[in-house]
Design an enzyme around this catalytic site. Sequence first.
Site, PDB file in Angstrom:
ATOM      1  N   ILE A   1       0.859  -1.186   0.000  1.00  0.00           N
ATOM      2  CA  ILE A   1       0.000   0.000   0.000  1.00  0.00           C
ATOM      3  C   ILE A   1       0.891   1.231   0.000  1.00  0.00           C
ATOM      4  O   ILE A   1       1.661   1.456   0.935  1.00  0.00           O
ATOM      5  CB  ILE A   1      -0.939   0.017   1.222  1.00  0.00           C
ATOM      6  N   ASP A   2       0.803   2.014  -1.056  1.00  0.00           N
ATOM      7  CA  ASP A   2       1.546   3.271  -1.148  1.00  0.00           C
ATOM      8  C   ASP A   2       0.647   4.399  -0.657  1.00  0.00           C
ATOM      9  O   ASP A   2      -0.518   4.492  -1.072  1.00  0.00           O
ATOM     10  CB  ASP A   2       1.986   3.548  -2.583  1.00  0.00           C
ATOM     11  N   VAL A   3       1.186   5.254   0.197  1.00  0.00           N
ATOM     12  CA  VAL A   3       0.367   6.282   0.838  1.00  0.00           C
ATOM     13  C   VAL A   3       0.959   7.663   0.616  1.00  0.00           C
ATOM     14  O   VAL A   3       2.170   7.865   0.756  1.00  0.00           O
ATOM     15  CB  VAL A   3       0.248   6.018   2.356  1.00  0.00           C
TER      16      VAL A   3
ATOM     17  N   ARG B   1      -2.179   5.686  -2.839  1.00  0.00           N
ATOM     18  CA  ARG B   1      -1.727   6.201  -4.129  1.00  0.00           C
ATOM     19  C   ARG B   1      -1.466   5.044  -5.086  1.00  0.00           C
ATOM     20  O   ARG B   1      -0.846   4.050  -4.724  1.00  0.00           O
ATOM     21  CB  ARG B   1      -0.441   7.009  -3.965  1.00  0.00           C
TER      22      ARG B   1
END
Length: 247
Positions: free
Chosen positions: A129-131, A142
């Site tokens: 999970i890219d944040v 993101r």
Amino acid sequence: MLRKRVIPALLVKDGSLVKTKHFKKPLYVGDPCNTARIFNEFEVDELIVLDIGTGNAQEQINFRLLDELASECFMPLGYGGRITSVAQAARIFDLGYEKIVVNTGALDNPELISELARKFGSQAVVVSIDVTRDVFGHPHVRRRDCGKYHLSPIQWASKVCELGAGEILITSVEREGSWQGLDLVLLKALVDQVGVPVIAHGGAGEYSHIRDAFDIGVDAVAVGSMVVFHKKDSGVLVHYEGNMLHV
């Protein structure tokens, strides 16, 4: 209970090892296979390879490179990059990889997580999970291929756990490659919410940053800049110090 882990995270683009800052301007670092040999000598416990590619959805997985890396590595390997099907994952596992990392493929098709977990076991499925944070400081998931995605990372993390994810790799885009420290506020909220191991990524620049993440309950820290650069704003020097494991 799993012991705390420090995991080198290697970024690959067009077959070369690179390092980015805030997901931008990939800097050439070297040959990924040569680097894998170095980490063998350092007796690294685990390695994650993430192919960041071009963001083109039609781009293919570089299975030849994955095969070469698997033949060089004596430690458990994880791979992420454009995995969208069980068949692709099966081919990667057949090469000798222990874990797969899914990101955009899971966003596009959440059921993929369940399919992978049923086929290979939850312990083999890592959801990345890219944040990124907006101007008000609110975190959003993101997508690498099209920027920000209006989805709460905490809610998405809870969902992927329900679907069968065995681990979560959480990356702070603003801190990635910055050496300024991990996003402890986000990490703490995530650790408190989910029941699977959390791998923190993005911002680690010194041992105290790793220790801080462990202190709030993170299970592992993935490091990039710390293992490919001598120090901040300095030259490439692939290295891994044993005391990273004893912070």
